[in-house]
Design an enzyme around this catalytic site. Structure first.
Site, PDB file in Angstrom:
ATOM      1  N   GLU A 140       0.836  -1.202   0.000  1.00 11.52           N
ATOM      2  CA  GLU A 140       0.000   0.000   0.000  1.00 11.52           C
ATOM      3  C   GLU A 140       0.868   1.247   0.000  1.00 11.52           C
ATOM      4  OE1 GLU A 140      -3.929  -1.875   2.194  1.00 11.52           O
ATOM      5  OE2 GLU A 140      -2.897  -0.186   3.125  1.00 11.52           O
ATOM      6  N   PRO A 141       0.296   2.403  -0.378  1.00 11.66           N
ATOM      7  CA  PRO A 141       1.085   3.637  -0.431  1.00 11.66           C
ATOM      8  C   PRO A 141       1.787   3.967   0.877  1.00 11.66           C
ATOM      9  CG  PRO A 141      -1.038   3.968  -1.504  1.00 11.66           C
ATOM     10  CD  PRO A 141      -1.079   2.607  -0.871  1.00 11.66           C
ATOM     11  N   HIS A 143       2.106   1.643   3.494  1.00 17.52           N
ATOM     12  CA  HIS A 143       2.457   0.428   4.234  1.00 17.52           C
ATOM     13  C   HIS A 143       3.190  -0.523   3.298  1.00 17.52           C
ATOM     14  CE1 HIS A 143      -0.141   1.952   7.385  1.00 17.52           C
ATOM     15  NE2 HIS A 143      -1.113   2.070   6.506  1.00 17.52           N
ATOM     16  N   CYS A 245       2.899 -16.460   0.052  1.00 14.31           N
ATOM     17  CA  CYS A 245       3.017 -16.185  -1.384  1.00 14.31           C
ATOM     18  C   CYS A 245       4.314 -15.450  -1.681  1.00 14.31           C
ATOM     19  CB  CYS A 245       1.827 -15.362  -1.869  1.00 14.31           C
ATOM     20  SG  CYS A 245       0.212 -16.155  -1.701  1.00 14.31           S
ATOM     21  N   ARG A 275      39.027  -4.879 -25.190  1.00 12.11           N
ATOM     22  CA  ARG A 275      39.294  -3.443 -25.071  1.00 12.11           C
ATOM     23  C   ARG A 275      40.766  -3.233 -24.697  1.00 12.11           C
ATOM     24  NH1 ARG A 275      37.291   1.811 -26.087  1.00 12.11           N
ATOM     25  NH2 ARG A 275      37.832   3.198 -24.353  1.00 12.11           N
ATOM     26  N   GLN A 286      46.303  -6.578 -13.528  1.00  6.37           N
ATOM     27  CA  GLN A 286      46.031  -7.323 -12.301  1.00  6.37           C
ATOM     28  C   GLN A 286      44.753  -6.861 -11.611  1.00  6.37           C
ATOM     29  OE1 GLN A 286      49.505  -7.166  -9.799  1.00  6.37           O
ATOM     30  NE2 GLN A 286      50.718  -8.485 -11.136  1.00  6.37           N
ATOM     31  N   GLU A 370       9.583  -7.114  -2.346  1.00  8.09           N
ATOM     32  CA  GLU A 370       9.360  -8.418  -1.703  1.00  8.09           C
ATOM     33  C   GLU A 370      10.314  -8.630  -0.527  1.00  8.09           C
ATOM     34  OE1 GLU A 370       8.494 -11.714  -4.239  1.00  8.09           O
ATOM     35  OE2 GLU A 370       7.899 -10.389  -5.870  1.00  8.09           O
ATOM     36  N   THR A 372      12.814  -5.780   1.912  1.00  5.35           N
ATOM     37  CA  THR A 372      14.087  -5.078   1.843  1.00  5.35           C
ATOM     38  C   THR A 372      15.178  -5.913   2.518  1.00  5.35           C
ATOM     39  OG1 THR A 372      13.759  -3.950   3.954  1.00  5.35           O
ATOM     40  CG2 THR A 372      12.868  -2.859   1.989  1.00  5.35           C
ATOM     41  N   PHE A 390      11.325  -6.498  15.006  1.00  2.00           N
ATOM     42  CA  PHE A 390      10.657  -5.737  13.947  1.00  2.00           C
ATOM     43  C   PHE A 390      10.061  -4.438  14.475  1.00  2.00           C
ATOM     44  CE2 PHE A 390      10.914  -9.820  11.885  1.00  2.00           C
ATOM     45  CZ  PHE A 390      11.107  -9.489  10.559  1.00  2.00           C
TER      46      PHE A 390
END
Length: 391
Positions: A140-141, A143, A245, A275, A286, A370, A372, A390
């Site tokens: 949610e915006p 949460h 899920c 290159r 190295q 999903e 942090t 938490f």
């Protein structure tokens, strides 16, 4: 003549850990990416577009959508095979893997695991074929990392449910045919199967993203959305249901992030041996070889971790905190690999002609969606200490 380069995952002969069927599935998905995605994805990214419906149908024909689920037109593949597919998909682009992950591991899995037989028959075959697109409405915006505080509400009105609220950062939302939407009821969090053409449902695509540009992301607004009682997922009780899920989808991310890292590393390796600077290939210095060696070691460690988690999943023994270990480590290391590869390419590292900066930008999203890194650290910390930090 340029020196012969070795594919990073060949160093430890990691292919020997796979079955022939697993290698074949990987090869099919890699070929699909080579033919259908890689020639176009830089343009999709630059334009902020994705032919998602067209791709979904092609993925459906190959059985990639909900491929680890059984029945209802799903392939019933192993968790490792699904992981290998995610690796190849994200080697194309994180947005491509997100399309498949949200479809199969979030929307389809929720219906498959918690839905009624009627809901399964109605949606899963069409979703497996790519004819119906699904999204998963949890975030949610206000949460993001705290879904327990969700503000979306579902209330009874006779035999119906009425939903009000909003969801944000929802992959596939702008084109979805069906959404699995989570809402708070007087009996706790419940899930609902919401046809996206239901009156009161509206979506708005989120523009101006600097990451996951080849992915369709949107906001969902629910304004007095009336649903029949049969729309509720009957087996989804409490917040544990949507979190399970997410565990399912995070397993795909554990593998997928490695695909982005591998693509960056292969690009940097090829670039370094071709290159020339100061009279020799970049790969002859190295410091460059040290970077390539360290990145290859981390890529292989991440692969072995993903493979172990996949085998645990196939044995029915994978736990959520174990997936957190994989998500935390592999995304964090993939992002570091992408950033390091960009330094090897120098100024060319920011060019869209090479995939490195695109992968690095995408992984910035993968790092936080999903779960942090901080959330996964706390999940692991709680397992280690038995203490909930938490709040």
């Amino acid at each position: 003549m340029s020196p012969r380069t070795s594919a990073p995952l060949e160093l430890l002969d990691l292919d020997s850990t796979l079955s022939e069927e697993e290698r074949q599935i990987r090869a099919v998905v890699r070929q699909l990416m080579d033919e259908r995605v890689r020639p176009h994805v830089a343009g999709w990214y630059e334009q902020g577009q994705l032919p998602a419906r067209e791709l979904a149908r092609e993925f459906g024909k190959l059985g990639l959508l909900g491929m680890h689920l059984t029945g209802y037109g799903c392939a019933g593949a192993s968790a490792v095979a699904y992981g290998l597919a995610c690796l190849e998909l994200e080697a194309g682009d994180s947005g491509i893997r997100s399309l498949v992950s949200v479809q199969g591991s979030l929307a389809m899995y929720a219906i498959w695991r918690f839905g009624s037989e009627e809901q399964k028959q109605r949606w899963l075959p069409a979703m497996a074929a790519g004819e119906a697109i699904g999204c998963f409405g949890l975030t949610e915006p206000d949460h993001g990392s705290d879904p327990a505080s969700m503000a979306t509400r579902a209330r009874r009105d006779g035999d119906d449910w009425v939903l009000d609220g909003g969801k944000m950062w929802i992959t596939n939302a702008p084109i979805a045919d069906v959404g699995v939407v989570w809402a708070r009821t007087e009996d706790g969090v419940r899930g609902f199967v919401v046809p996206m053409d239901t009156p009161g449902v509206s979506t708005q695509e989120i523009r101006h993203k600097m990451s996951l540009r080849a992915s369709l992301t949107g906001e969902i607004v629910l304004d007095g959305v009336r649903l029949p009682a049969a729309a509720q997922l009957p087996e989804a009780v409490g917040l544990k249901a949507p979190l399970s899920c997410l565990t399912e989808a995070r397993h795909g991310i554990v593998w997928g992030a490695l695909g982005a890292a591998r693509d960056c590393l292969e690009t940097a390796l090829t670039y370094a041996v071709t290159r020339t600077q100061f009279g020799r290939p970049l790969a002859g210095f190295q410091l460059t070889q040290a970077k390539l060696a360290d990145m290859t070691v981390e890529l292989q460690k991440g692969y072995l971790l993903a493979l172990h988690l996949g085998r645990l999943a196939d044995a029915g023994r994978l736990r959520p905190e174990q997936v957190s270990v994989g998500k935390l480590n592999n995304v964090r290391e993939a992002l570091e690999i992408a950033r390091q590869c960009r330094t090897i390419l120098g100024a060319n590292g920011i060019s869209g002609e090479y995939p490195v900066m695109r992968h690095a930008n995408n992984l910035e999203s993968v790092l936080t969606y999903e779960g942090t890194s901080e959330i996964h650290q706390l999940v692991i910390g709680q397992r280690l200490t038995g203490l909930n930090a938490f709040a």
